[in-house]
Design a protein around this motif. Structure first.
Motif, PDB file in Angstrom:
ATOM      1  N   MET A   1       0.820  -1.213   0.000  1.00  0.00           N
ATOM      2  CA  MET A   1       0.000   0.000   0.000  1.00  0.00           C
ATOM      3  C   MET A   1       0.852   1.260   0.000  1.00  0.00           C
ATOM      4  N   ASN A   2       2.044   1.175   0.571  1.00  0.00           N
ATOM      5  CA  ASN A   2       2.904   2.350   0.646  1.00  0.00           C
ATOM      6  C   ASN A   2       3.831   2.481  -0.556  1.00  0.00           C
ATOM      7  N   SER A   3       3.781   1.503  -1.452  1.00  0.00           N
ATOM      8  CA  SER A   3       4.724   1.488  -2.574  1.00  0.00           C
ATOM      9  C   SER A   3       4.368   2.521  -3.636  1.00  0.00           C
ATOM     10  N   ASN A   4       5.377   2.888  -4.411  1.00  0.00           N
ATOM     11  CA  ASN A   4       5.197   3.779  -5.562  1.00  0.00           C
ATOM     12  C   ASN A   4       5.489   3.035  -6.863  1.00  0.00           C
ATOM     13  N   GLY A   5       5.116   1.762  -6.874  1.00  0.00           N
ATOM     14  CA  GLY A   5       5.306   0.961  -8.075  1.00  0.00           C
ATOM     15  C   GLY A   5       6.560   0.119  -8.081  1.00  0.00           C
ATOM     16  N   GLU A   6       7.282   0.067  -6.940  1.00  0.00           N
ATOM     17  CA  GLU A   6       8.528  -0.706  -6.933  1.00  0.00           C
ATOM     18  C   GLU A   6       8.283  -2.213  -6.869  1.00  0.00           C
ATOM     19  N   TYR A   7       7.069  -2.625  -6.505  1.00  0.00           N
ATOM     20  CA  TYR A   7       6.739  -4.046  -6.484  1.00  0.00           C
ATOM     21  C   TYR A   7       5.826  -4.376  -7.667  1.00  0.00           C
ATOM     22  N   ARG A   8       6.117  -5.495  -8.342  1.00  0.00           N
ATOM     23  CA  ARG A   8       5.300  -5.901  -9.490  1.00  0.00           C
ATOM     24  C   ARG A   8       4.016  -6.600  -9.065  1.00  0.00           C
ATOM     25  N   GLY A   9       3.951  -7.016  -7.819  1.00  0.00           N
ATOM     26  CA  GLY A   9       2.758  -7.692  -7.319  1.00  0.00           C
ATOM     27  C   GLY A   9       3.019  -8.275  -5.947  1.00  0.00           C
ATOM     28  N   VAL A  10       2.070  -9.084  -5.472  1.00  0.00           N
ATOM     29  CA  VAL A  10       2.160  -9.663  -4.131  1.00  0.00           C
ATOM     30  C   VAL A  10       3.398 -10.543  -3.996  1.00  0.00           C
ATOM     31  N   PHE A  11       3.638 -11.418  -5.002  1.00  0.00           N
ATOM     32  CA  PHE A  11       4.761 -12.358  -4.890  1.00  0.00           C
ATOM     33  C   PHE A  11       6.108 -11.654  -4.940  1.00  0.00           C
ATOM     34  N   ASP A  12       6.176 -10.571  -5.704  1.00  0.00           N
ATOM     35  CA  ASP A  12       7.413  -9.791  -5.738  1.00  0.00           C
ATOM     36  C   ASP A  12       7.679  -9.156  -4.384  1.00  0.00           C
ATOM     37  N   CYS A  13       6.623  -8.654  -3.761  1.00  0.00           N
ATOM     38  CA  CYS A  13       6.754  -8.062  -2.419  1.00  0.00           C
ATOM     39  C   CYS A  13       7.140  -9.124  -1.393  1.00  0.00           C
ATOM     40  N   LEU A  14       6.542 -10.308  -1.518  1.00  0.00           N
ATOM     41  CA  LEU A  14       6.887 -11.408  -0.613  1.00  0.00           C
ATOM     42  C   LEU A  14       8.371 -11.780  -0.757  1.00  0.00           C
ATOM     43  N   ARG A  15       8.846 -11.849  -2.007  1.00  0.00           N
ATOM     44  CA  ARG A  15      10.239 -12.208  -2.259  1.00  0.00           C
ATOM     45  C   ARG A  15      11.187 -11.152  -1.698  1.00  0.00           C
ATOM     46  N   GLU A  16      10.835  -9.881  -1.906  1.00  0.00           N
ATOM     47  CA  GLU A  16      11.678  -8.790  -1.395  1.00  0.00           C
ATOM     48  C   GLU A  16      11.726  -8.795   0.132  1.00  0.00           C
ATOM     49  N   THR A  17      10.580  -9.030   0.751  1.00  0.00           N
ATOM     50  CA  THR A  17      10.526  -9.085   2.217  1.00  0.00           C
ATOM     51  C   THR A  17      11.300 -10.285   2.743  1.00  0.00           C
ATOM     52  N   ALA A  18      11.250 -11.388   2.002  1.00  0.00           N
ATOM     53  CA  ALA A  18      11.941 -12.609   2.420  1.00  0.00           C
ATOM     54  C   ALA A  18      13.453 -12.438   2.445  1.00  0.00           C
ATOM     55  N   THR A  19      13.983 -11.461   1.668  1.00  0.00           N
ATOM     56  CA  THR A  19      15.431 -11.224   1.674  1.00  0.00           C
ATOM     57  C   THR A  19      15.912 -10.746   3.044  1.00  0.00           C
ATOM     58  N   LEU A  20      14.988 -10.259   3.855  1.00  0.00           N
ATOM     59  CA  LEU A  20      15.342  -9.808   5.197  1.00  0.00           C
ATOM     60  C   LEU A  20      15.375 -10.960   6.198  1.00  0.00           C
ATOM     61  N   GLY A  21      14.998 -12.171   5.726  1.00  0.00           N
ATOM     62  CA  GLY A  21      14.954 -13.322   6.613  1.00  0.00           C
ATOM     63  C   GLY A  21      13.585 -13.469   7.261  1.00  0.00           C
ATOM     64  N   PRO A  22      13.381 -14.562   8.027  1.00  0.00           N
ATOM     65  CA  PRO A  22      12.082 -14.798   8.675  1.00  0.00           C
ATOM     66  C   PRO A  22      11.624 -13.638   9.550  1.00  0.00           C
ATOM     67  N   LYS A  23      12.599 -12.956  10.158  1.00  0.00           N
ATOM     68  CA  LYS A  23      12.227 -11.833  11.024  1.00  0.00           C
ATOM     69  C   LYS A  23      11.603 -10.681  10.237  1.00  0.00           C
TER      70      LYS A  23
END
Length: 286
Positions: free
Chosen positions: A227-249
């Motif tokens: 919701m806060n993005s300005n188009g940097e995520y292509r969709g839900v799975f892209d956001c999930l993948r980007e968040t996953a780079t931070l680890g489980p935490k």
């Protein structure tokens, strides 16, 4: 023949709005922590940073959008859950089993999450505005201005950005809050040690708030980022993948402020709701 009072369909929205007026600063800090790409600040540091930059009133940035969200999202899910629950209990002349409460809560929360997505998105943006550089701020005057500007500048589709996550989160939160609250309240009263009073409401709502926080936190993080993005995520799975780079935490970023915000929000909502029901609820004869 006994008389009892049941909630009116709009009581959930009213109770949630009243609770939000007290817990909004906690929600704002939670959003700020979740939108950090790197976990640089903890809850106390983020609070001090916001107050130093913008003053104490900045902690209530986006309050109008938060209230708008409660009067769409929470009103819908409470209305669906409580109306259907009361109808089924009256028809079956008994309490619903827990699995039916879970299914009903998931359906009501999913529908409410979708309905409340536009207000939720504006709420996230207004809360996050205070930490952006002045030239990048959106500066929505209020919730309605934000909704209109998003529709005009970014299209109606953008109003439902993150709807999948918001609906899924709504389902989990409603299961954690409403279904767990109903069941825990039922079990506490069944012990015979407590009656249907404010202490019972408090204990049941603390348990429900904890369940809701643990269930929905990963989806809440992803929803906030989308919701806060300005188009940097292509969709839900892209956001999930980007968040996953931070680890489980990364999926539980902001868990403590989320719990500190959601548990009091849940407690206050149900205490207000029960008081509304006991004093102004519709009278039915059983």
């Amino acid at each position: 023949m006994q008389e009892k009072r049941v909630s009116r369909w709009y009581f959930g929205g009213v109770a949630s709005s009243a609770a939000t007026c007290l817990t909004h600063p906690l929600d704002l800090i939670k959003v700020h922590l979740q939108t950090q790409q790197e976990a640089r600040m903890k809850m106390r540091g983020m609070t001090v940073s916001v107050v130093r930059r913008e003053g104490y009133l900045a902690l209530y940035s986006g309050l109008s959008a938060s209230l708008c969200r409660q009067m769409t999202y929470s009103l819908s899910r409470f209305a669906i859950y409580e109306t259907v629950r009361d109808m089924m209990s009256s028809k079956n002349k008994g309490l619903m089993p827990f699995y039916q409460k879970v299914l009903l809560g998931a359906f009501g929360g999913f529908a409410g999450g979708f309905i409340g997505t536009p207000a939720d998105m504006v709420n996230v943006r207004m809360q996050n505005d205070v930490k952006l550089p002045v030239e990048l701020r959106r500066n929505y005057a209020n919730a309605l201005d934000g909704l209109f500007r998003v529709w005009k500048e970014e299209g109606i589709k953008k109003l439902f950005s993150g709807a999948t996550m918001a609906s899924s989160r709504g389902a989990l939160v409603t299961v954690g809050q409403l279904a767990c609250y109903d069941q825990s309240k039922q079990l506490v009263v069944a012990t015979g040690y407590l009656t249907d009073n404010i202490l019972t409401h408090f204990l049941a709502s603390v348990f429900a708030g904890g369940c809701a926080t643990i269930l929905c936190q990963p989806l809440d993080v992803v929803k906030t980022r989308l919701m806060n993005s300005n188009g940097e995520y292509r969709g839900v799975f892209d956001c999930l993948r980007e968040t996953a780079t931070l680890g489980p935490k990364g999926f539980y970023k902001g868990l403590v402020p989320a719990a500190i915000r959601l548990i009091p929000q849940t407690v206050l909502t149900f205490i207000f709701l029960e008081q509304l029901r006991q004093h102004f609820g519709a009278v039915i004869v059983t």
